[in-house]
Write a protein that holds these residues in place. Structure first.
Motif, PDB file in Angstrom:
ATOM      1  N   GLY A 167      -6.278 -12.451  -9.614  1.00 45.64           N
ATOM      2  CA  GLY A 167      -5.154 -13.321  -9.410  1.00 45.64           C
ATOM      3  C   GLY A 167      -3.925 -12.837  -9.750  1.00 45.64           C
ATOM      4  N   ARG A 168      -3.860 -11.932 -10.338  1.00 47.73           N
ATOM      5  CA  ARG A 168      -2.872 -11.606 -11.179  1.00 47.73           C
ATOM      6  C   ARG A 168      -2.092 -10.842  -9.566  1.00 47.73           C
ATOM      7  NH1 ARG A 168      -5.527  -6.902 -14.984  1.00 47.73           N
ATOM      8  NH2 ARG A 168      -6.939  -7.124 -13.646  1.00 47.73           N
ATOM      9  N   ALA A 169      -0.223 -10.180 -10.246  1.00 40.70           N
ATOM     10  CA  ALA A 169       0.842 -10.011  -8.821  1.00 40.70           C
ATOM     11  C   ALA A 169       0.115  -8.331  -8.661  1.00 40.70           C
ATOM     12  CB  ALA A 169       1.865 -10.741  -9.546  1.00 40.70           C
ATOM     13  N   ALA A 170       0.156  -8.062  -7.528  1.00 45.98           N
ATOM     14  CA  ALA A 170       0.035  -7.187  -7.252  1.00 45.98           C
ATOM     15  C   ALA A 170       1.085  -6.593  -5.942  1.00 45.98           C
ATOM     16  CB  ALA A 170      -1.264  -6.313  -6.981  1.00 45.98           C
ATOM     17  N   PRO A 171       2.463  -6.286  -6.725  1.00 45.79           N
ATOM     18  CA  PRO A 171       2.920  -6.496  -5.333  1.00 45.79           C
ATOM     19  C   PRO A 171       3.388  -4.461  -5.024  1.00 45.79           C
ATOM     20  CG  PRO A 171       4.506  -6.883  -6.498  1.00 45.79           C
ATOM     21  CD  PRO A 171       2.920  -6.638  -7.099  1.00 45.79           C
ATOM     22  N   ASP A 172       3.437  -4.452  -2.811  1.00 47.05           N
ATOM     23  CA  ASP A 172       3.554  -3.295  -2.754  1.00 47.05           C
ATOM     24  C   ASP A 172       2.639  -1.981  -2.909  1.00 47.05           C
ATOM     25  OD1 ASP A 172       5.950  -3.916  -1.469  1.00 47.05           O
ATOM     26  OD2 ASP A 172       6.926  -3.801  -3.525  1.00 47.05           O
ATOM     27  N   VAL A 173       1.108  -2.195  -3.492  1.00 47.19           N
ATOM     28  CA  VAL A 173       0.426  -2.131  -3.616  1.00 47.19           C
ATOM     29  C   VAL A 173      -0.418  -0.062  -3.013  1.00 47.19           C
ATOM     30  CG1 VAL A 173      -2.049  -1.354  -4.366  1.00 47.19           C
ATOM     31  CG2 VAL A 173      -1.434  -3.106  -5.136  1.00 47.19           C
ATOM     32  N   GLU A 174      -0.163  -0.473  -1.340  1.00 46.88           N
ATOM     33  CA  GLU A 174      -0.356   0.043  -0.522  1.00 46.88           C
ATOM     34  C   GLU A 174       1.438   0.876  -0.269  1.00 46.88           C
ATOM     35  OE1 GLU A 174      -1.805  -0.234   4.030  1.00 46.88           O
ATOM     36  OE2 GLU A 174       0.315  -0.894   4.108  1.00 46.88           O
ATOM     37  N   ALA A 175       1.956   0.730  -0.407  1.00 46.09           N
ATOM     38  CA  ALA A 175       3.163   1.422  -0.235  1.00 46.09           C
ATOM     39  C   ALA A 175       3.266   2.540  -1.328  1.00 46.09           C
ATOM     40  CB  ALA A 175       4.575   0.870  -0.172  1.00 46.09           C
ATOM     41  N   ALA A 176       2.644   2.199  -3.020  1.00 45.67           N
ATOM     42  CA  ALA A 176       3.088   2.752  -3.921  1.00 45.67           C
ATOM     43  C   ALA A 176       1.899   4.127  -4.210  1.00 45.67           C
ATOM     44  CB  ALA A 176       2.780   2.232  -5.279  1.00 45.67           C
ATOM     45  N   VAL A 177       0.544   3.429  -3.149  1.00 42.00           N
ATOM     46  CA  VAL A 177      -0.758   4.546  -2.780  1.00 42.00           C
ATOM     47  C   VAL A 177       0.345   5.838  -1.489  1.00 42.00           C
ATOM     48  CG1 VAL A 177      -2.608   5.478  -2.067  1.00 42.00           C
ATOM     49  CG2 VAL A 177      -2.422   2.756  -3.710  1.00 42.00           C
ATOM     50  N   ARG A 178       0.875   4.798  -0.564  1.00 44.53           N
ATOM     51  CA  ARG A 178       1.051   5.909   0.384  1.00 44.53           C
ATOM     52  C   ARG A 178       2.112   7.152   0.048  1.00 44.53           C
ATOM     53  NH1 ARG A 178       1.712   2.307   6.033  1.00 44.53           N
ATOM     54  NH2 ARG A 178      -0.989   2.369   6.434  1.00 44.53           N
ATOM     55  N   ASP A 179       2.862   6.470  -1.115  1.00 40.27           N
ATOM     56  CA  ASP A 179       4.137   7.437  -1.602  1.00 40.27           C
ATOM     57  C   ASP A 179       2.953   8.704  -2.595  1.00 40.27           C
ATOM     58  OD1 ASP A 179       5.943   6.516  -0.941  1.00 40.27           O
ATOM     59  OD2 ASP A 179       6.413   4.647  -2.694  1.00 40.27           O
ATOM     60  N   ARG A 180       2.024   8.405  -2.339  1.00 41.19           N
ATOM     61  CA  ARG A 180       1.718   9.917  -3.490  1.00 41.19           C
ATOM     62  C   ARG A 180       0.233  10.240  -2.380  1.00 41.19           C
ATOM     63  NH1 ARG A 180       0.113   6.343  -8.871  1.00 41.19           N
ATOM     64  NH2 ARG A 180      -1.143   7.983  -9.442  1.00 41.19           N
ATOM     65  N   VAL A 181      -0.075   9.863  -1.854  1.00 45.00           N
ATOM     66  CA  VAL A 181      -1.625  10.398  -1.009  1.00 45.00           C
ATOM     67  C   VAL A 181      -0.797  10.734   0.491  1.00 45.00           C
ATOM     68  CG1 VAL A 181      -3.762  10.022   0.201  1.00 45.00           C
ATOM     69  CG2 VAL A 181      -3.017   9.124  -2.170  1.00 45.00           C
ATOM     70  N   GLU A 182      -1.557  12.303   1.280  1.00 43.26           N
ATOM     71  CA  GLU A 182      -0.459  12.860   1.934  1.00 43.26           C
ATOM     72  C   GLU A 182      -1.778  12.480   3.031  1.00 43.26           C
ATOM     73  OE1 GLU A 182      -0.526  16.828   1.926  1.00 43.26           O
ATOM     74  OE2 GLU A 182       0.451  17.035   0.952  1.00 43.26           O
ATOM     75  N   SER A 190      -5.299  -3.192   1.233  1.00 45.52           N
ATOM     76  CA  SER A 190      -5.388  -4.675   1.355  1.00 45.52           C
ATOM     77  C   SER A 190      -6.155  -5.089  -0.314  1.00 45.52           C
ATOM     78  CB  SER A 190      -5.684  -5.169   2.081  1.00 45.52           C
ATOM     79  OG  SER A 190      -7.548  -4.726   1.803  1.00 45.52           O
ATOM     80  N   THR A 191      -4.720  -6.053  -0.483  1.00 45.90           N
ATOM     81  CA  THR A 191      -5.372  -6.646  -2.084  1.00 45.90           C
ATOM     82  C   THR A 191      -6.309  -8.660  -1.960  1.00 45.90           C
ATOM     83  OG1 THR A 191      -2.855  -7.840  -2.183  1.00 45.90           O
ATOM     84  CG2 THR A 191      -3.246  -5.492  -2.921  1.00 45.90           C
ATOM     85  N   HIS A 192      -6.686  -8.665  -2.860  1.00 49.54           N
ATOM     86  CA  HIS A 192      -7.504  -9.638  -3.142  1.00 49.54           C
ATOM     87  C   HIS A 192      -8.067 -10.219  -4.449  1.00 49.54           C
ATOM     88  CE1 HIS A 192      -8.739  -7.637   1.415  1.00 49.54           C
ATOM     89  NE2 HIS A 192      -9.229  -6.833   0.944  1.00 49.54           N
ATOM     90  N   GLU A 193      -7.645 -11.513  -3.564  1.00 50.36           N
ATOM     91  CA  GLU A 193      -7.095 -12.282  -5.421  1.00 50.36           C
ATOM     92  C   GLU A 193      -8.939 -12.326  -6.280  1.00 50.36           C
ATOM     93  OE1 GLU A 193      -8.794 -16.505  -3.567  1.00 50.36           O
ATOM     94  OE2 GLU A 193      -6.110 -16.215  -3.873  1.00 50.36           O
ATOM     95  N   SER A 194     -10.151 -12.009  -5.695  1.00 48.31           N
ATOM     96  CA  SER A 194     -10.922 -12.237  -6.266  1.00 48.31           C
ATOM     97  C   SER A 194     -12.393 -11.189  -5.775  1.00 48.31           C
ATOM     98  CB  SER A 194     -11.214 -13.942  -6.461  1.00 48.31           C
ATOM     99  OG  SER A 194     -12.003 -13.789  -4.953  1.00 48.31           O
ATOM    100  N   GLU A 195     -13.421 -10.714  -6.530  1.00 45.02           N
ATOM    101  CA  GLU A 195     -14.507 -10.153  -6.142  1.00 45.02           C
ATOM    102  C   GLU A 195     -14.918 -10.667  -4.825  1.00 45.02           C
ATOM    103  OE1 GLU A 195     -17.993  -7.827  -8.359  1.00 45.02           O
ATOM    104  OE2 GLU A 195     -17.592  -9.951  -8.530  1.00 45.02           O
ATOM    105  N   ARG A 196     -15.359 -12.155  -4.890  1.00 45.01           N
ATOM    106  CA  ARG A 196     -16.268 -12.806  -3.296  1.00 45.01           C
ATOM    107  C   ARG A 196     -15.249 -12.087  -2.446  1.00 45.01           C
ATOM    108  NH1 ARG A 196     -19.237 -16.954  -2.118  1.00 45.01           N
ATOM    109  NH2 ARG A 196     -19.042 -17.791  -0.616  1.00 45.01           N
ATOM    110  N   VAL A 197     -13.765 -12.692  -2.827  1.00 47.36           N
ATOM    111  CA  VAL A 197     -13.239 -12.470  -1.001  1.00 47.36           C
ATOM    112  C   VAL A 197     -13.007 -10.927  -1.112  1.00 47.36           C
ATOM    113  CG1 VAL A 197     -10.118 -12.282  -0.187  1.00 47.36           C
ATOM    114  CG2 VAL A 197     -11.477 -14.260  -1.809  1.00 47.36           C
TER     115      VAL A 197
END
Length: 221
Positions: free
Chosen positions: A40-55, A61-68
């Motif tokens: 449930g915590r905010a996690a903006p731009d995770v994909e962009a942050a990861v792509r900046d570090r991975v060739e 994708s981010t999800h609000e809970s384990e079930r989701v």
């Protein structure tokens, strides 16, 4: 026709039955697909942050809970993996009377009431293939049996510097601190290393060295 090798790995909050899955990653020929839950915590731009570090190409994708998260993994597996001549592999994901990823995942799926995602596909664990069929002793004279150590000895190490953690236990702290970018990059490094070891094993080991098993459950709806 050869099966398409797909590497799989999870991150968790710990090892107890009440701990949760935090990340699930898959390395496919075209790149990596990763799922991360944020509680449930905010996690903006995770994909962009990861792509900046991975060739490699990475989709996160981010999800609000384990079930989701687990439901999303099931949808991905049904769309991308099931019925597509895939060989799912992991490093110590599940062995006879041991392994981590698949037993942990079964428990969490049953706890939250989500169906098993891996049907109609074979699975092979790379740990016995690599440690039994290759010399994994480093220049220091010590034999390696962990993913990072085996990968460093047998492969060119291109993904070693990618991992932000010196030890997998740091993944728990990163999740608690909300450092989702670091957590996903660690998972990406692990699935890429696993896939490289799988491809290496395919080049130098016989089919009989891969102890394939079906992941299709006995009963399912």
């Amino acid at each position: 026709m050869a099966l398409e090798l797909v590497a799989f790995d999870i991150e968790t909050t710990g090892f107890e039955v009440s701990d949760e899955v935090t990340v699930v990653g898959f390395a496919v020929p075209m790149g990596v697909r990763a799922f991360v839950q944020t509680d449930g915590r905010a996690a903006p731009d995770v994909e962009a942050a990861v792509r900046d570090r991975v060739e490699s190409h990475v989709q996160v994708s981010t999800h609000e809970s384990e079930r989701v998260l687990l439901e999303a993994v099931g949808a991905f597996a049904a769309d991308r993996l099931v019925g597509n001549d895939v060989l799912l592999v992991a490093f110590n994901g599940e062995l006879w009377r041991s392994g981590f990823d698949l037993p942990f995942l079964r428990t969490r799926l049953s706890r939250v009431g989500v169906e098993w995602p891996f049907r109609e596909m074979p699975y092979a664990d790379l740990l016995p293939v690599v440690t039994n069929r290759f010399n994994t002793t480093g220049d220091d004279g010590e034999s390696r049996s962990d993913l990072a150590g085996v990968y460093e000895v047998l492969c060119d190490g291109q993904y070693s510097d990618l991992d932000p953690f010196a030890d997998s236990a740091e993944a728990v702290t990163a999740y608690e601190d909300g450092r989702f970018g670091d957590l996903v990059v660690h998972n990406v490094a692990d699935v890429l290393r696993t896939r490289e070891l799988g491809l290496l094993s395919e080049r130098y080991c016989s089919k009989s060295d891969f102890k394939l098993k079906s992941l299709t459950p006995t009963r399912h709806e």
